[in-house]
Scaffold this motif. Sequence first.
Motif, short mmCIF file in Angstrom:
data_model
loop_
_atom_site.label_atom_id
_atom_site.label_comp_id
_atom_site.label_asym_id
_atom_site.label_seq_id
_atom_site.Cartn_x
_atom_site.Cartn_y
_atom_site.Cartn_z
N MET A 88 -51.97 1.57 -15.51
CA MET A 88 -53.10 1.33 -14.62
C MET A 88 -53.18 -0.16 -14.28
O MET A 88 -53.02 -1.02 -15.14
CB MET A 88 -54.39 1.79 -15.30
N LYS A 89 -53.43 -0.44 -13.04
CA LYS A 89 -53.53 -1.82 -12.56
C LYS A 89 -54.77 -2.49 -13.14
O LYS A 89 -55.84 -1.89 -13.19
CB LYS A 89 -53.61 -1.80 -11.04
N ARG A 90 -54.60 -3.74 -13.58
CA ARG A 90 -55.73 -4.54 -14.07
C ARG A 90 -56.01 -5.65 -13.07
O ARG A 90 -55.11 -6.41 -12.73
CB ARG A 90 -55.40 -5.15 -15.43
N ILE A 91 -57.26 -5.72 -12.64
CA ILE A 91 -57.67 -6.77 -11.71
C ILE A 91 -58.93 -7.42 -12.25
O ILE A 91 -59.87 -6.73 -12.65
CB ILE A 91 -57.95 -6.20 -10.30
N VAL A 92 -58.93 -8.74 -12.28
CA VAL A 92 -60.12 -9.48 -12.67
C VAL A 92 -60.38 -10.53 -11.60
O VAL A 92 -59.45 -11.03 -10.96
CB VAL A 92 -59.95 -10.11 -14.08
N LEU A 93 -61.65 -10.83 -11.39
CA LEU A 93 -62.04 -11.82 -10.39
C LEU A 93 -62.50 -13.09 -11.08
O LEU A 93 -63.30 -13.03 -12.02
CB LEU A 93 -63.18 -11.26 -9.54
N ALA A 122 -66.56 -6.60 -6.26
CA ALA A 122 -65.39 -6.49 -7.14
C ALA A 122 -65.50 -5.25 -8.02
O ALA A 122 -64.54 -4.50 -8.18
CB ALA A 122 -65.26 -7.76 -7.99
N ARG A 123 -66.68 -5.02 -8.58
CA ARG A 123 -66.91 -3.85 -9.43
C ARG A 123 -66.68 -2.56 -8.65
O ARG A 123 -65.97 -1.66 -9.09
CB ARG A 123 -68.34 -3.88 -9.98
N LEU A 124 -67.30 -2.47 -7.49
CA LEU A 124 -67.20 -1.26 -6.66
C LEU A 124 -65.75 -0.93 -6.31
O LEU A 124 -65.35 0.23 -6.33
CB LEU A 124 -68.00 -1.44 -5.37
N LEU A 125 -64.96 -1.97 -6.03
CA LEU A 125 -63.62 -1.75 -5.50
C LEU A 125 -62.52 -1.86 -6.55
O LEU A 125 -61.35 -2.00 -6.20
CB LEU A 125 -63.37 -2.69 -4.33
N GLY A 126 -62.89 -1.79 -7.83
CA GLY A 126 -61.87 -1.59 -8.85
C GLY A 126 -61.55 -2.73 -9.80
O GLY A 126 -60.70 -2.56 -10.68
N ALA A 127 -62.19 -3.88 -9.67
CA ALA A 127 -61.93 -4.95 -10.64
C ALA A 127 -62.53 -4.55 -11.98
O ALA A 127 -63.55 -3.88 -12.04
CB ALA A 127 -62.52 -6.27 -10.17
N GLU A 128 -61.90 -4.98 -13.06
CA GLU A 128 -62.41 -4.65 -14.39
C GLU A 128 -63.47 -5.64 -14.85
O GLU A 128 -64.23 -5.35 -15.76
CB GLU A 128 -61.28 -4.60 -15.41
N GLY A 129 -63.51 -6.84 -14.23
CA GLY A 129 -64.50 -7.82 -14.64
C GLY A 129 -64.50 -9.04 -13.76
O GLY A 129 -63.66 -9.20 -12.87
N ILE A 156 -55.33 -3.43 -1.49
CA ILE A 156 -54.37 -3.31 -2.60
C ILE A 156 -54.72 -2.18 -3.56
O ILE A 156 -54.06 -1.99 -4.57
CB ILE A 156 -54.22 -4.64 -3.37
N ALA A 157 -55.75 -1.42 -3.24
CA ALA A 157 -56.23 -0.37 -4.15
C ALA A 157 -55.21 0.74 -4.35
O ALA A 157 -54.46 1.09 -3.44
CB ALA A 157 -57.53 0.22 -3.61
N ASP A 158 -55.23 1.29 -5.55
CA ASP A 158 -54.52 2.53 -5.84
C ASP A 158 -55.50 3.65 -5.53
O ASP A 158 -56.60 3.67 -6.07
CB ASP A 158 -54.11 2.61 -7.31
N GLY A 159 -55.13 4.54 -4.65
CA GLY A 159 -56.03 5.65 -4.33
C GLY A 159 -57.13 5.22 -3.38
O GLY A 159 -56.97 4.32 -2.57
#
Length: 177
Positions: free
Chosen positions: A1-6, A27-34, A145-148
């Motif tokens: 699984m891709k990890r994205i942090v801002l 960032a939260r809505l679109l998939g960042a972890e933190g 860049i989102a998966d899905g």
Amino acid sequence: MKRIVLLRLGHRPERDKRITTHVGLTARLLGAEGMLLASNDPGIIATLEDVVSRWGGNFYIKNNVNYKQEIKEWKAAGGKVCHLSMYGINLPDVTDELKSCDKLMIVVGAEKVPPEIYQLADWNVAVGSQPHSEVAAVAITLDRIADGEPLKREFQNAELTIVPAERGKQVIENLRD
């Protein structure tokens, strides 16, 4: 699984509360972890933690981080760094490279970012070569860049869930253990 942090740079507590909150929410809505906040603003942390508590998910927020140290540790652990700006390579030209990253830190500034960020980043990415909002830059980049389908993501452990409806508002209060 891709990890994205801002990583949020240059936040000025007296001026940027609303925009930094919106950067975190997006960032939260679109998939960042933190989100890592390179300033001291406990109010932003409290606001975002409250959203996570009520609306679900595992999004974390770290306050008053040392951005150089965070970037150094991220890269040492195999991560890549993408600095969003209006200067740099056009987003459509690097979207595939960004999508292929398993571990990506996205850096977004408020005021003028330190010049060294341009050197520390693996990519300096222009989200349109015109003045724009940091919120827009984060939203466009994460969506590209989102998966899905990030807008159909379900957030676990939510107290509240919105039911999509053509008209009106329908919110379900979920029972949690």
